[in-house]
Motif scaffolding. Structure first.
Motif, short mmCIF file in Angstrom:
data_model
loop_
_atom_site.label_atom_id
_atom_site.label_comp_id
_atom_site.label_asym_id
_atom_site.label_seq_id
_atom_site.Cartn_x
_atom_site.Cartn_y
_atom_site.Cartn_z
N LYS A 1 0.82 -1.22 0.00
CA LYS A 1 0.00 0.00 0.00
C LYS A 1 0.86 1.27 0.00
O LYS A 1 0.36 2.36 -0.31
CB LYS A 1 -0.91 0.01 1.24
N ASN A 2 2.12 1.17 0.38
CA ASN A 2 2.99 2.34 0.52
C ASN A 2 4.33 2.07 -0.17
O ASN A 2 4.54 1.00 -0.74
CB ASN A 2 3.25 2.66 2.00
N VAL A 3 5.22 3.05 -0.07
CA VAL A 3 6.60 2.84 -0.53
C VAL A 3 7.25 1.81 0.39
O VAL A 3 7.17 1.93 1.62
CB VAL A 3 7.40 4.16 -0.52
N ILE A 4 7.87 0.82 -0.20
CA ILE A 4 8.54 -0.20 0.62
C ILE A 4 9.79 0.42 1.25
O ILE A 4 10.57 1.11 0.59
CB ILE A 4 8.93 -1.42 -0.23
N GLN A 5 9.96 0.16 2.54
CA GLN A 5 11.11 0.70 3.27
C GLN A 5 11.95 -0.43 3.87
O GLN A 5 11.42 -1.48 4.25
CB GLN A 5 10.64 1.62 4.40
N PHE A 6 13.23 -0.15 3.95
CA PHE A 6 14.15 -1.03 4.69
C PHE A 6 14.67 -0.17 5.84
O PHE A 6 15.34 0.84 5.61
CB PHE A 6 15.29 -1.50 3.78
N ARG A 7 14.33 -0.56 7.07
CA ARG A 7 14.59 0.34 8.20
C ARG A 7 14.68 -0.42 9.51
O ARG A 7 14.47 -1.65 9.56
CB ARG A 7 13.50 1.40 8.29
N THR A 8 14.95 0.34 10.58
CA THR A 8 14.87 -0.20 11.94
C THR A 8 13.50 0.13 12.52
O THR A 8 12.71 0.85 11.91
CB THR A 8 15.99 0.39 12.82
N ARG A 9 13.20 -0.37 13.70
CA ARG A 9 11.84 -0.31 14.23
C ARG A 9 11.41 1.12 14.58
O ARG A 9 12.22 1.98 14.90
CB ARG A 9 11.70 -1.22 15.44
N ARG A 10 10.08 1.32 14.57
CA ARG A 10 9.46 2.60 14.92
C ARG A 10 8.29 2.33 15.88
O ARG A 10 7.73 1.22 15.91
CB ARG A 10 8.92 3.32 13.67
N GLU A 11 7.94 3.34 16.62
CA GLU A 11 6.79 3.24 17.52
C GLU A 11 5.54 2.92 16.70
O GLU A 11 5.27 3.54 15.67
CB GLU A 11 6.60 4.55 18.27
#
Length: 454
Positions: free
Chosen positions: A374-384
């Motif tokens: 549904k969104n831009v795919i991200q490669f990241r660390t965790r978020r609230e």
């Protein structure tokens, strides 16, 4: 004294035949006696002797005089001398330490430099019975345990102390009887350093008011402590071998740790810290706080000196070097590889599986449903607020990490493939059920690449 010196060498096996010995030579009575004695047994033991003298640049012309004296004596003995000149005061300022500590660091660095340069076996220093008493008092005043009170030993690694059970009075008398030349360091009479205050004020006061045999007695006591320390250390090493996992951190099995006597607990903690970092500045207070944490709720932690953290991690007490939180967030597109500097790797998302090139080789590949994005795919660390879909319902990522017993300090380092707040994949741990590929929809490939070096 010569017989006592030989007995120390033989009983403690601190010198073997055909060895190369580096001698710390200041020019004072102690090191002059040591140089003389080692030179006396040079032929019998077939030794190669080298001397190291350091000018700390603290006493001006007097320090230059000492260096010249060292050169003359070593020339007379036909012993190769290494002269070092280091600005001790400047080194202390730059490293925010005392000149006393700076001098010790500079000296031992010089000793080990020559040890390596000459491919030598041992470093001989002239610590004596009085030095032992001073060291024990310093440690006692600052706070220490049995290990600290066991003092210096005749042999530690490749450092040897052949005069350790010989008093300063015996040494000076030996120098007089054998016409051994030496010089006096005027700074030894100035009570500007802790050791000098103990040597010139505290010990004479104890000997005058309480016990004239204090130096002798405390030296004997240190030998008893050394033997007891050896016994306890063997038990500690056995426990650590069976119940502590040492990698980047030291993880202590709490179920077994809780069975230990408090004395062994303290040593297990100290030894475990020593396996991953320096125990310098770790006091009795810190050890007690760590033991408290081992009995507290999960996630409780304490910050310690030298960037060490102690944390209760479920079934383990973890001792680790503090690491900065890994925090990254990259948008991925279906066109080009994206370089992830935190992992030193490239990642791609594509509608077809990509193959290795002469520049990149594939180290990880997985496929997911493209139709669910549904969104831009991200490669990241965790978020609230991150969630993951598992077993028919959404679950907070934090709760999932807790269920897996992933330590709090590890969670921030785990890479995530995300679609907004929805987690597609917890890298190398778990994939979302919602984004699993199916046989009828479009899929995309997530791949990780390393530089081939070409």
């Amino acid at each position: 004294m010569h017989d006592k010196f030989l007995k120390n060498i033989q009983e403690n096996e601190i010198i073997k035949k055909k060895e190369k010995i580096i001698i710390g030579y200041s020019g004072g009575a102690d090191s002059s006696a040591l140089l003389f004695l080692l030179n006396q047994i040079k032929e019998e033991y077939n030794l190669d002797l080298f001397a190291v003298h350091i000018n700390h640049m603290l006493r001006g012309a007097e320090a230059e005089r000492d260096s010249e004296f060292a050169e003359k004596i070593c020339r007379d003995y036909n012993i190769k001398l290494f002269l070092y000149k280091e600005n001790c005061a400047e080194f202390a300022r730059e490293n925010k330490i005392t000149e006393e500590e700076a001098g010790r660091i500079i000296r031992y660095k010089a000793f080990f430099d020559v040890l390596e340069k000459e491919n030598a076996h041992k470093i001989a220093v002239a610590h004596n019975k009085n030095d032992q008493a001073e060291t024990l008092l310093m440690r006692f005043i600052r706070g220490t345990g049995i290990k600290g009170l066991s003092g210096m030993d005749f042999l530690k690694g490749n450092l040897i102390r052949p005069l350790l059970n010989i008093s300063r009075n015996e040494i000076e008398k030996f120098c007089a009887e054998n016409k051994i030349k030496f010089i006096n360091d005027s700074s030894n009479t100035k009570n500007i350093y802790t050791r000098n205050k103990i040597r010139n004020e505290l010990i004479p006061l104890i000997e005058e008011k309480f016990n004239p045999n204090f130096v002798e007695n405390i030296s004997d006591l240190s030998a008893v402590y050394r033997e007891e320390d050896d016994f306890l250390q063997k038990n500690v090493c056995d426990f650590i071998k069976k119940n502590v996992i040492i990698k980047e951190a030291a993880d202590i099995n709490l179920s077994e740790f809780e069975k230990l006597h408090i004395a062994i607990k303290r040593r297990v903690i100290r030894n475990s810290i020593d396996s991953i970092a320096s125990v310098k500045d770790i006091s009795f207070f810190h050890i007690e706080k760590i033991i408290e944490i081992s009995k507290s709720q999960n996630g409780k932690y304490i910050n310690l000196p030298n960037n060490i953290i102690a944390v209760k991690n479920y079934d383990f007490l973890s001792l680790m070097r503090e690491q900065k939180r890994m925090d990254f967030d990259y948008d991925l597109n279906f066109e080009n590889p994206v370089f992830i500097k935190e992992l030193d790797a490239y990642v791609t998302v594509s509608l077809k599986k990509l193959e290795n090139t002469n520049k990149l080789f594939n180290v990880y590949t997985n496929a997911y449903s493209y139709d669910k994005i549904k969104n831009v795919i991200q490669f990241r660390t965790r978020r609230e607020g991150d969630i993951i879909y598992l077993n028919g319902h959404h679950k907070k990522l934090k709760k999932f990490f807790i269920e897996l017993k992933i330590p709090k300090f590890e969670r921030d380092k785990i890479p995530l493939l995300a679609d907004g707040k929805e987690i597609i994949s917890i890298f190398n741990i778990k994939d979302s059920d919602y984004y699993k590929k199916n046989d009828y929809g479009k899929i995309f490939y997530f791949q990780i690449w390393k530089d081939s070096g070409e």
